[in-house]
Design a protein around this motif. Structure first.
Motif, PDB file in Angstrom:
ATOM      1  N   UNK A  40      -2.290   7.185  13.436  1.00 35.75           N
ATOM      2  CA  UNK A  40      -2.017   6.497  12.179  1.00 35.75           C
ATOM      3  C   UNK A  40      -0.531   6.229  12.137  1.00 35.75           C
ATOM      4  N   UNK A  41      -0.152   5.021  11.756  1.00 35.08           N
ATOM      5  CA  UNK A  41       1.262   4.640  11.710  1.00 35.08           C
ATOM      6  C   UNK A  41       1.616   4.229  10.281  1.00 35.08           C
ATOM      7  N   UNK A  42       2.694   4.822   9.758  1.00 37.07           N
ATOM      8  CA  UNK A  42       3.235   4.448   8.453  1.00 37.07           C
ATOM      9  C   UNK A  42       4.595   3.800   8.681  1.00 37.07           C
ATOM     10  N   UNK A  43       4.837   2.653   8.057  1.00 40.76           N
ATOM     11  CA  UNK A  43       6.126   1.971   8.132  1.00 40.76           C
ATOM     12  C   UNK A  43       6.746   1.917   6.739  1.00 40.76           C
ATOM     13  N   UNK A  44       8.059   1.748   6.671  1.00 33.74           N
ATOM     14  CA  UNK A  44       8.717   1.723   5.364  1.00 33.74           C
ATOM     15  C   UNK A  44       8.166   0.627   4.460  1.00 33.74           C
ATOM     16  N   UNK A  45       7.881  -0.550   5.035  1.00 31.60           N
ATOM     17  CA  UNK A  45       7.408  -1.657   4.195  1.00 31.60           C
ATOM     18  C   UNK A  45       5.889  -1.672   4.021  1.00 31.60           C
ATOM     19  N   UNK A  46       5.175  -0.784   4.718  1.00 30.45           N
ATOM     20  CA  UNK A  46       3.716  -0.712   4.574  1.00 30.45           C
ATOM     21  C   UNK A  46       2.971  -1.862   5.222  1.00 30.45           C
ATOM     22  N   UNK A  47       3.656  -2.638   6.058  1.00 28.96           N
ATOM     23  CA  UNK A  47       3.020  -3.809   6.680  1.00 28.96           C
ATOM     24  C   UNK A  47       2.641  -3.514   8.121  1.00 28.96           C
ATOM     25  N   UNK A  48       1.520  -4.067   8.548  1.00 31.47           N
ATOM     26  CA  UNK A  48       1.060  -3.924   9.921  1.00 31.47           C
ATOM     27  C   UNK A  48       0.351  -2.606  10.173  1.00 31.47           C
ATOM     28  N   UNK A  49      -0.206  -2.467  11.331  1.00 29.07           N
ATOM     29  CA  UNK A  49      -0.832  -1.247  11.823  1.00 29.07           C
ATOM     30  C   UNK A  49      -2.078  -0.820  11.044  1.00 29.07           C
ATOM     31  N   UNK A  50      -2.732  -1.725  10.370  1.00 33.45           N
ATOM     32  CA  UNK A  50      -4.018  -1.438   9.739  1.00 33.45           C
ATOM     33  C   UNK A  50      -3.939  -0.983   8.300  1.00 33.45           C
TER      34      UNK A  50
END
Length: 64
Positions: A18-28
């Motif tokens: 599971x991938x979390x990014x700062x902007x919440x975009x991409x990766x499902x």
């Protein structure tokens, strides 16, 4: 900035990260953005893998 967590697998075959990014975009749909990163930091307890990789303990995590 991103956090890769919830890695599963057997031996050296890892799946379903599971991938979390700062902007919440991409990766499902499971990318919970900044909130997901903060929740992970608050709940993560370093383990043998962290030590093997030479990672330092996170400020704000359990035990800090």
């Amino acid at each position: 900035c991103m956090v890769v967590c919830d890695i599963q697998g057997v031996h050296d075959m890892y799946t379903d990260p599971q991938i979390h990014t700062l902007d919440g975009k991409g990766y499902g749909q499971g990318n919970m953005g900044k909130g997901g990163i903060e929740k992970w930091i608050q709940s993560h307890v370093c383990n043998d893998i962290c030590r093997y990789l030479g990672l330092r303990q996170i400020e704000g995590g359990p035990g800090t």
